[in-house]
Design a protein around this motif. Structure first.
Motif, mmCIF file in Angstrom:
data_model
loop_
_atom_site.group_PDB
_atom_site.id
_atom_site.type_symbol
_atom_site.label_atom_id
_atom_site.label_comp_id
_atom_site.label_asym_id
_atom_site.label_seq_id
_atom_site.Cartn_x
_atom_site.Cartn_y
_atom_site.Cartn_z
ATOM 1 N N ARG A 131 -17.393 22.551 -19.615
ATOM 2 C CA ARG A 131 -17.632 23.562 -18.584
ATOM 3 C C ARG A 131 -17.344 24.899 -19.227
ATOM 4 O O ARG A 131 -16.262 25.102 -19.777
ATOM 5 C CB ARG A 131 -16.736 23.362 -17.368
ATOM 6 C CG ARG A 131 -17.109 22.196 -16.473
ATOM 7 C CD ARG A 131 -16.253 22.178 -15.211
ATOM 8 N NE ARG A 131 -16.548 21.065 -14.336
ATOM 9 C CZ ARG A 131 -17.518 21.024 -13.435
ATOM 10 N NH1 ARG A 131 -18.317 22.089 -13.299
ATOM 11 N NH2 ARG A 131 -17.711 19.967 -12.670
ATOM 12 N N THR A 170 -13.580 27.961 -18.208
ATOM 13 C CA THR A 170 -14.657 27.129 -17.671
ATOM 14 C C THR A 170 -15.736 27.956 -16.967
ATOM 15 O O THR A 170 -16.653 27.393 -16.375
ATOM 16 C CB THR A 170 -14.105 26.082 -16.682
ATOM 17 O OG1 THR A 170 -13.624 26.749 -15.508
ATOM 18 C CG2 THR A 170 -12.982 25.268 -17.317
ATOM 19 N N THR A 225 -6.905 24.911 -18.288
ATOM 20 C CA THR A 225 -8.200 25.310 -17.742
ATOM 21 C C THR A 225 -8.168 26.637 -16.989
ATOM 22 O O THR A 225 -9.217 27.253 -16.781
ATOM 23 C CB THR A 225 -8.739 24.224 -16.792
ATOM 24 O OG1 THR A 225 -7.724 23.924 -15.822
ATOM 25 C CG2 THR A 225 -9.084 22.960 -17.555
ATOM 26 N N CYS A 260 -10.551 26.287 -12.694
ATOM 27 C CA CYS A 260 -11.548 25.234 -12.854
ATOM 28 C C CYS A 260 -11.830 24.503 -11.549
ATOM 29 O O CYS A 260 -12.968 24.105 -11.283
ATOM 30 C CB CYS A 260 -11.083 24.247 -13.930
ATOM 31 S SG CYS A 260 -12.299 22.978 -14.341
ATOM 32 N N HIS A 282 -13.610 14.453 -18.256
ATOM 33 C CA HIS A 282 -14.086 15.130 -17.052
ATOM 34 C C HIS A 282 -14.185 14.149 -15.889
ATOM 35 O O HIS A 282 -14.315 12.936 -16.087
ATOM 36 C CB HIS A 282 -15.468 15.742 -17.292
ATOM 37 C CG HIS A 282 -15.466 16.911 -18.211
ATOM 38 N ND1 HIS A 282 -15.807 18.188 -17.796
ATOM 39 C CD2 HIS A 282 -15.171 17.013 -19.536
ATOM 40 C CE1 HIS A 282 -15.725 19.019 -18.828
ATOM 41 N NE2 HIS A 282 -15.344 18.327 -19.895
#
Length: 461
Positions: A396, A295, A290, A300, A263
């Motif tokens: 997330r 997320t 993503t 994202c 991240h």
């Protein structure tokens, strides 16, 4: 030796509520697996004398019997799937809305601020053609709108300048952007992807490597952001002046998935966008893994509060087909500059419509956020309890990972979880990652967490 397990059962096909479990007691692997594995191994031996691919088979799936959050193998074992074909099944298996999809109209969805879309078959070709779009845009800027010269048209046919310019794409260490030649030059997660394959001399910057827990390492992680961003700025300048291979675009994942679920902070992405703009390059955000809701937001990058939309966003996986969205200024002026036979798989857009309608109707992005928060909290508690085994829990939504203290231990945990009816995946050097469907609930999380706790308590692997 195979172990007898209670494997977790199936889910109701009508409504797909995920709360119904049936007792299925089988062997993993089972007799059908053993028989088929012998046939597969024999086939590979006959064709190549070396059964490399056979060694990668964990089990054979029965996709017609797989339902919701459970994947069923050919022996009838139902495994709670928190890996979902590397994050490709947004609603789980055989969701009723998807099965009804062929009767529904086509729909499109775009990240905020991106008005144009180009569809492709997969994530790799999406990034590959996004690179082409960036190069066309960058060359057009340098040409100041002038038509192609005779020299350009002739020289490009023999891969020479000026028709074949020496532009580059900046990427990050630990990145994975695909296996085709251009995207492979920006992939830096595992040597096995790149070995023996020619690559472009394009710049690679460091991606932040954070210390966890985040709230106890704020200063160190801020310094890590600054170190990596300074490197990006330096490389962009170096490739423009010293290398004479100007960077036309920067590609980055919102979360480095294959590289270890790495991240970076919203502040990192905000400053990365400013540096990219300063150097006149395009910012391409790779949302292949993503994108589509895992997320807690459809994209994202929406978590990052950027000053303006990125220039391009690539997608695939949960979006059912590949492609990329981009701003108006990156639209090529001439036809056929980005083109292929089907421009992706148009039929998959019909399935995407069903997925998007279900996400809206069932408020699944909210569910992802709620269930993700719950799962992260429980995993953090497990981390405190088993600190000698696991660490660095992060995520997330339900896009979650944690590290084991070694790659060997990580592989052993994954194997033990499989024997208890849980399918997870690994990434990076020692991470275990979760990629469940958007329909994943707290009940499913509890099944996974109970199994993980049981595995961690065994201590010996």
């Amino acid at each position: 030796m195979a172990k007898r397990i209670f494997s977790g059962g199936a889910e109701k096909a009508s409504g797909n509520d995920g709360n119904t479990r049936t007792s299925i007691t089988q062997f993993i692997p089972g007799t059908e697996f053993d028989a088929k594995m012998k046939r597969v191994t024999r086939c590979y031996m006959l064709k190549s004398r070396r059964p490399q691919q056979a060694a990668s088979v964990q089990f054979f799936a029965d996709y017609e019997k797989s339902v919701g959050n459970y994947i069923v193998d050919i022996d009838g074992n139902a495994l709670l799937d928190v890996y979902m074909q590397i994050s490709s099944m947004p609603l789980g298996y055989n969701h009723p809305a998807v099965l009804r999809a062929l009767a529904d109209p086509v729909n499109q969805i775009a990240p905020p601020g991106l008005s144009h879309a180009t569809t492709m078959m997969c994530g790799s070709c999406s990034n590959e053609n996004a690179f082409k779009t960036i190069f066309i845009w960058y060359a057009e800027k340098r040409r100041n709108g002038a038509p192609f010269t005779k020299e350009e048209m002739e020289s490009c046919m023999t891969n020479q300048v000026p028709g074949t310019p020496r532009f580059s794409i900046l990427s990050f260490q630990g990145a994975f952007h695909g296996r085709t030649l251009g995207s492979l030059s920006t992939t830096h997660s595992k040597y096995i992807h790149k070995m023996d394959i020619p690559a472009f001399d394009w710049p690679t910057a460091s991606f932040p490597a954070y210390k966890y827990p985040l709230n106890e390492n704020v200063r160190e992680n801020r310094q890590e952001d600054e170190r990596c961003l300074a490197q990006v700025d330096e490389l962009l300048e170096k490739y423009k002046t010293e290398k004479r291979m100007p960077v036309a675009g920067v590609i980055v994942e919102p979360i480095q998935a294959e590289g270890g679920d790495n991240h970076a902070s919203p502040e990192f992405f905000q400053e990365l966008q400013r540096i990219t703009k300063k150097h006149g390059a395009a910012l391409l955000i790779d949302e292949v893994q993503t994108g589509g809701g895992p997320t807690g937001k459809m994209w994202c990058y929406e978590h990052f509060d950027l000053d303006s939309p990125p220039d391009l966003v690539t997608f695939s996986k949960k979006m059912q087909l590949g492609g990329y969205y981009h701003v108006e200024s990156l639209r090529p002026k001439q036809s056929y500059r980005v083109f292929n036979t089907w421009m992706g798989d148009p039929g998959k857009v019909i399935l995407l419509e069903a997925v998007l309608e279900t996400i809206r109707k069932e408020n699944l992005l909210h569910r992802v956020t709620t269930v993700g928060d719950y799962t992260l909290k429980q995993l953090t508690s497990l981390q405190d309890e088993f600190s000698t085994i696991m660490n660095s829990t992060r995520g997330r939504g339900t896009f979650i990972a944690f590290n084991c203290v070694s790659s060997e231990l990580r592989d052993a945990v994954i194997k033990k979880l499989l024997s208890k009816g849980i399918q997870v995946g690994g990434c990076g050097t020692a991470a275990i990652r979760l990629r469940p469907a958007l329909t994943f609930t707290e009940q499913h999380a509890d099944i996974f967490l109970d199994a993980l706790r049981s595995v961690l308590k065994q201590q010996r692997f």
